[in-house]
Design a protein around this motif. Structure first.
Motif, short mmCIF file in Angstrom:
data_model
loop_
_atom_site.label_atom_id
_atom_site.label_comp_id
_atom_site.label_asym_id
_atom_site.label_seq_id
_atom_site.Cartn_x
_atom_site.Cartn_y
_atom_site.Cartn_z
N ILE A 72 61.27 -5.55 -79.21
CA ILE A 72 60.45 -5.08 -78.09
C ILE A 72 61.12 -5.19 -77.07
CG2 ILE A 72 58.24 -5.03 -76.81
CD1 ILE A 72 57.07 -6.46 -79.26
N TYR A 73 61.37 -4.01 -76.28
CA TYR A 73 62.24 -4.08 -74.79
C TYR A 73 61.64 -3.08 -73.89
CZ TYR A 73 63.90 0.38 -77.22
OH TYR A 73 64.04 1.39 -77.54
N VAL A 74 62.28 -2.96 -72.63
CA VAL A 74 61.89 -2.07 -71.90
C VAL A 74 62.57 -0.92 -71.74
CG1 VAL A 74 61.44 -1.51 -69.22
CG2 VAL A 74 60.79 -4.11 -70.09
N GLY A 75 62.15 0.34 -72.13
CA GLY A 75 63.10 1.56 -72.32
C GLY A 75 63.02 2.43 -71.32
N GLU A 76 62.88 3.96 -71.63
CA GLU A 76 62.79 4.73 -70.44
C GLU A 76 61.45 4.63 -69.65
OE1 GLU A 76 63.40 9.58 -70.39
OE2 GLU A 76 63.32 8.65 -72.63
N PHE A 77 61.78 4.86 -68.35
CA PHE A 77 60.52 5.01 -67.44
C PHE A 77 59.91 3.47 -67.23
CE2 PHE A 77 60.56 9.24 -69.14
CZ PHE A 77 61.26 9.94 -68.04
N ASP A 78 60.49 2.53 -67.81
CA ASP A 78 60.09 1.13 -67.41
C ASP A 78 58.85 0.69 -68.45
OD1 ASP A 78 62.09 0.55 -65.73
OD2 ASP A 78 60.71 1.07 -64.10
N ALA A 79 59.09 1.76 -69.63
CA ALA A 79 57.90 1.57 -70.58
C ALA A 79 58.14 0.43 -71.83
CB ALA A 79 57.35 2.98 -71.19
N LEU A 80 57.35 -0.01 -72.25
CA LEU A 80 57.68 -0.77 -73.44
C LEU A 80 57.95 0.11 -74.62
CD1 LEU A 80 55.10 -3.70 -73.54
CD2 LEU A 80 57.79 -3.94 -72.98
N VAL A 82 59.73 -0.01 -78.97
CA VAL A 82 60.12 -0.67 -80.22
C VAL A 82 60.88 -0.35 -80.90
CG1 VAL A 82 58.93 -1.68 -82.04
CG2 VAL A 82 57.51 -1.71 -80.10
N SER A 83 62.07 -1.29 -81.60
CA SER A 83 63.02 -0.70 -82.43
C SER A 83 62.93 -1.97 -83.44
CB SER A 83 64.14 -0.49 -81.66
OG SER A 83 65.28 -0.51 -82.58
N PRO A 84 62.14 -1.82 -84.53
CA PRO A 84 61.73 -2.82 -85.46
C PRO A 84 63.25 -3.66 -86.01
CG PRO A 84 60.53 -0.99 -85.90
CD PRO A 84 61.37 -0.54 -85.07
N LYS A 85 63.26 -4.92 -85.83
CA LYS A 85 64.10 -5.85 -86.40
C LYS A 85 63.10 -6.77 -87.16
CE LYS A 85 67.40 -5.07 -82.57
NZ LYS A 85 66.30 -4.01 -82.18
N LEU A 86 63.47 -7.23 -88.17
CA LEU A 86 62.61 -7.99 -89.01
C LEU A 86 63.58 -9.55 -89.31
CD1 LEU A 86 61.53 -6.06 -92.06
CD2 LEU A 86 60.51 -5.94 -89.67
N ILE A 87 62.54 -10.60 -89.12
CA ILE A 87 63.33 -12.01 -89.31
C ILE A 87 62.17 -12.72 -89.98
CG2 ILE A 87 64.52 -11.99 -87.17
CD1 ILE A 87 62.02 -13.52 -85.72
N GLY A 88 62.62 -13.96 -90.73
CA GLY A 88 61.70 -14.58 -91.41
C GLY A 88 60.86 -15.57 -90.56
N PHE A 89 59.90 -16.04 -91.10
CA PHE A 89 58.85 -16.72 -90.24
C PHE A 89 59.46 -17.99 -89.60
CE2 PHE A 89 55.42 -20.11 -89.96
CZ PHE A 89 54.75 -19.39 -89.10
N ASP A 90 60.28 -18.88 -90.22
CA ASP A 90 60.93 -19.74 -89.73
C ASP A 90 61.76 -19.45 -88.39
OD1 ASP A 90 59.91 -21.71 -91.51
OD2 ASP A 90 61.62 -21.70 -92.93
N ASP A 91 62.34 -18.32 -88.60
CA ASP A 91 63.33 -17.84 -87.33
C ASP A 91 62.42 -17.36 -86.43
OD1 ASP A 91 65.77 -18.27 -88.76
OD2 ASP A 91 65.79 -16.45 -89.45
N PHE A 92 61.25 -16.83 -86.64
CA PHE A 92 60.17 -16.39 -85.66
C PHE A 92 59.63 -17.55 -84.86
CE2 PHE A 92 55.75 -15.87 -84.39
CZ PHE A 92 55.91 -14.65 -83.52
N MET A 93 59.33 -18.61 -85.63
CA MET A 93 58.75 -19.82 -84.91
C MET A 93 59.76 -20.41 -84.10
SD MET A 93 55.69 -20.00 -85.62
CE MET A 93 55.37 -21.58 -84.87
N THR A 94 60.92 -20.63 -84.62
CA THR A 94 62.15 -21.13 -83.67
C THR A 94 62.32 -20.24 -82.29
OG1 THR A 94 63.35 -21.81 -85.58
CG2 THR A 94 64.73 -21.62 -83.76
#
Length: 107
Positions: A72-80, A82-94
């Motif tokens: 999730i990033y701020v894109g055109e016109f300062d709007a949120l 999404v460019s999906p990138k997947l990670i494992g649960f442990d990496d997410f928690m870190t």
């Protein structure tokens, strides 16, 4: 937190052309556990979706992933956006642990 499951499916490659440019779009089928906006509850069945892959990106191995906060990033016109990138649960928690700790201290 959005949970996404990747099954053992091949990468789909589709050629594209636009404004005198061309390339190949690569994607992989996945299943996203989403919420019902009317009930606010997790839907009973995951929804099939496609995860775009970078030109040289290896496909995701079969398994369960979390949508990375870096998706999730701020894109055109300062709007949120999404460019999906997947990670494992442990990496997410870190990644989110420092924010959770900070909120616990503040609360």
């Amino acid at each position: 937190m959005i949970v996404i499951e990747v099954e053992d499916k091949p990468v789909t490659e589709k050629p594209w052309q636009r404004d005198g440019r061309s390339g190949i779009s690569r994607s992989q089928t996945a299943y996203a556990a989403t919420y019902d906006t009317e009930t606010g509850k997790l839907k009973r069945y995951p929804v099939e979706t496609r995860i775009r892959l970078g030109q040289d990106q290896a496909p995701y191995a079969p398994g369960v992933y979390i949508l990375s906060p870096t998706s999730i990033y701020v894109g055109e016109f300062d709007a949120l956006a999404v460019s999906p990138k997947l990670i494992g649960f442990d990496d997410f928690m870190t990644m989110v642990a420092p924010v959770i700790q900070q909120q616990k201290k503040a609360g």
